[in-house]
Enzyme design. Sequence first.
Site, PDB file in Angstrom:
ATOM      1  N   ASP A  84     -38.349 -15.397 -27.031  1.00  0.00           N
ATOM      2  CA  ASP A  84     -39.392 -15.994 -27.866  1.00  0.00           C
ATOM      3  C   ASP A  84     -40.392 -16.658 -26.920  1.00  0.00           C
ATOM      4  OD1 ASP A  84     -40.853 -16.762 -30.028  1.00  0.00           O
ATOM      5  OD2 ASP A  84     -39.235 -17.840 -31.047  1.00  0.00           O
ATOM      6  N   CYS A 273     -11.221 -19.714 -43.086  1.00  0.00           N
ATOM      7  CA  CYS A 273     -11.068 -18.259 -42.943  1.00  0.00           C
ATOM      8  C   CYS A 273      -9.819 -17.950 -42.134  1.00  0.00           C
ATOM      9  CB  CYS A 273     -12.339 -17.621 -42.361  1.00  0.00           C
ATOM     10  SG  CYS A 273     -12.483 -17.616 -40.580  1.00  0.00           S
TER      11      CYS A 273
END
Length: 674
Positions: A84, A273
């Site tokens: 970027d 999870c």
Amino acid sequence: MFEIKAKDGRGRVGVLKTKHGDVKTPNLMPVIHPRKQTVDVSKYGADIVITNAYLIYKNEDLKEKALDVGLHELINFDGPIMTDSGSFQLSVYGDVEITNKEVIEFQEAIGTDIGTSLDIPTAPYVEREQAEADMEITIERAKEAIDFVRDNDYEMKINSVVQGSTFLDLREKCAKELAKLDADLYPIGAVVPLMEAYHYKDLVDVVMTSVSNMHDSLPRHLMGAGHPMIFALCTAMGCDLFDSAAYILYAEDDRFLTTRGTIKLENLVEMPCSCEVCSKYTPDDLRAMDKEERTQLIAQHNLHVSFGELRLIRQAINEGSLMELVEERCRAHPMLLDALRQLSKYNDNLELYEPRSKKSAFFYTGNESLARPEVLRHVNKIKEMDKKENLVILPHYRKPYTKYMPKDFKKFMCCGEITDESITSENADFMVLDIPFGLIPLELDEVYPLSQNESPRNKDEIAICHASNLLLDIVDDYNQVLIAPKLVNEFDLDTVLDLEEYPYSENVKFIKDDLARVKAVADYQFGNGAGDALFCNDKSKGDLFTGKIKIEKSRKTGKIRHIYAGKDIIVNMRASDSLLILSKLGAKRLHASLGGIQNRVIIDNSVESFARDGKSVFAKFVKDCDENIRSNDEVIIVNEDDDLLAFGKALLSHKEIMDFKTGQAIKTRKGFKK
Ligand code: GUN
Ligand code: ZN
């Protein structure tokens, strides 16, 4: 440099080629901090990363090292790296100590794979004047950057960022202007504030407006999108890359990412999870740890969940169940549901990308499913189809309807003038009223997705209303409409139609007719008139149209398999979706009967011989094609003089075929040698 491997609606599984390897999309680029990076993202599944060239440029030590050993060694990652430009710093601090040209030069010098120009991110909901002025500068800088990169034969690929804030006309203008330039990827910028504020409905407007004005052949990157909760939705809008520091920023704040939202460690009773971290530790273990170690572990979980979601999305695209996944995900938060509902406003656009047949069935998961492009497409087909004098509406039974249809119907409710003539499939269309597709002609009851769909037995008001509205829309096309009484209550038809009871005990008969069935499928698939053209036995029309029509069925399943004219096969009917697959004679008959560009792909005369030899057609040689072509459609391939060269299966939709300059567009089945 970008190829589509599988698609489902606007969602695509693709391959992005870079000088440091290929990247499967959709994918997430974890943000790497050039100074403070502590997590080894490649260990947790990152194929591509993003870092900030401006931060490297501003730090003398980093800058020197990057110029010396290169970016890949600097951040210790040997896969593709995107950089970027410092635009984010510009948006936060109002100023940066680098010019557009300098940042482009620097990115090439340090060996980035994909660089970014110095766009100006404009916050949402600002004054229009500001958004417009920022956008103009962004476009200017994109032009300058691309010229610079091309003129100097740079190796890196170049991003051109779409801006325009929340002004959709500005997003459209920006995307259109950028589409005229020779960029390699399109990031969609300044959406982070929308996502942070849960303004997902506005995000849908911004993304859909941007993507529908960009080339389909280039990858799109939703800048700063890093929450797995929105990956499926954004993929379904056509985004291919996501990037974010969310995995580490959330971890530093003791927050766990999940596809249902975010959970704070302090509220965690159970681990969310079954990743390595969640399997090994309890919430208490983590709470007792020192901050640094804990952050590492939560970041690891966050990356695991993000990459797991992307694998699930790619799987869903491959099997054709992306929208089912989106509908599931968008029930995690009311603002996401709002986004899903907003997406239906772009139905016409989404339909352009929707394959006509998929591997998996259409699931109705709530009334939002009524707004899916498959339903819209079918409803339009029903409105446009050639109609007989009368209409008979039957209740739904087990699918396929004709197979389980009761022998006779004793009574009907009648709408329109009552005549005494008998009603049969000779003079009437027989349709089943069902959810979600509304009206299903009996002849089409095995065609995808009219048979390959599931909906709950308990019908909701909106779905009922949707089906009865379609009926209402077409009753005036018929002299007489007969409705099975059972439906009148179920679909609330009494209030909208003027109905009278009428005994039709002996007079209403659906006569099973295989020829009528294949003709109806042909019309549905290739356009009105295709059935009569394909299955014609008429000497007066020439040799091509002679030969007794013979329909051969599978002995095992009883389904239609092959349709012949004399000894020659015209088409095969595919068992999975009951759509027709052309053979040589079918292609010739379609070509001779349907004029204009219908079902055609017109290719450059220079590659005529390749098509005739049965070689696949590359997108760059397609001059034009029927705008109704969708991926997996059967198409005929002609030259610029409309000579029939070959036939095959489209791999992309009309828009994509016309946009791509590389890769295959049509898989040729057979060519006609000269
Ligand atoms: N990162 C997040 N949003 C943006 C944006 O709009 N422009 C750039 N260059 N980077 C971003
Ligand atoms: Zn976990």
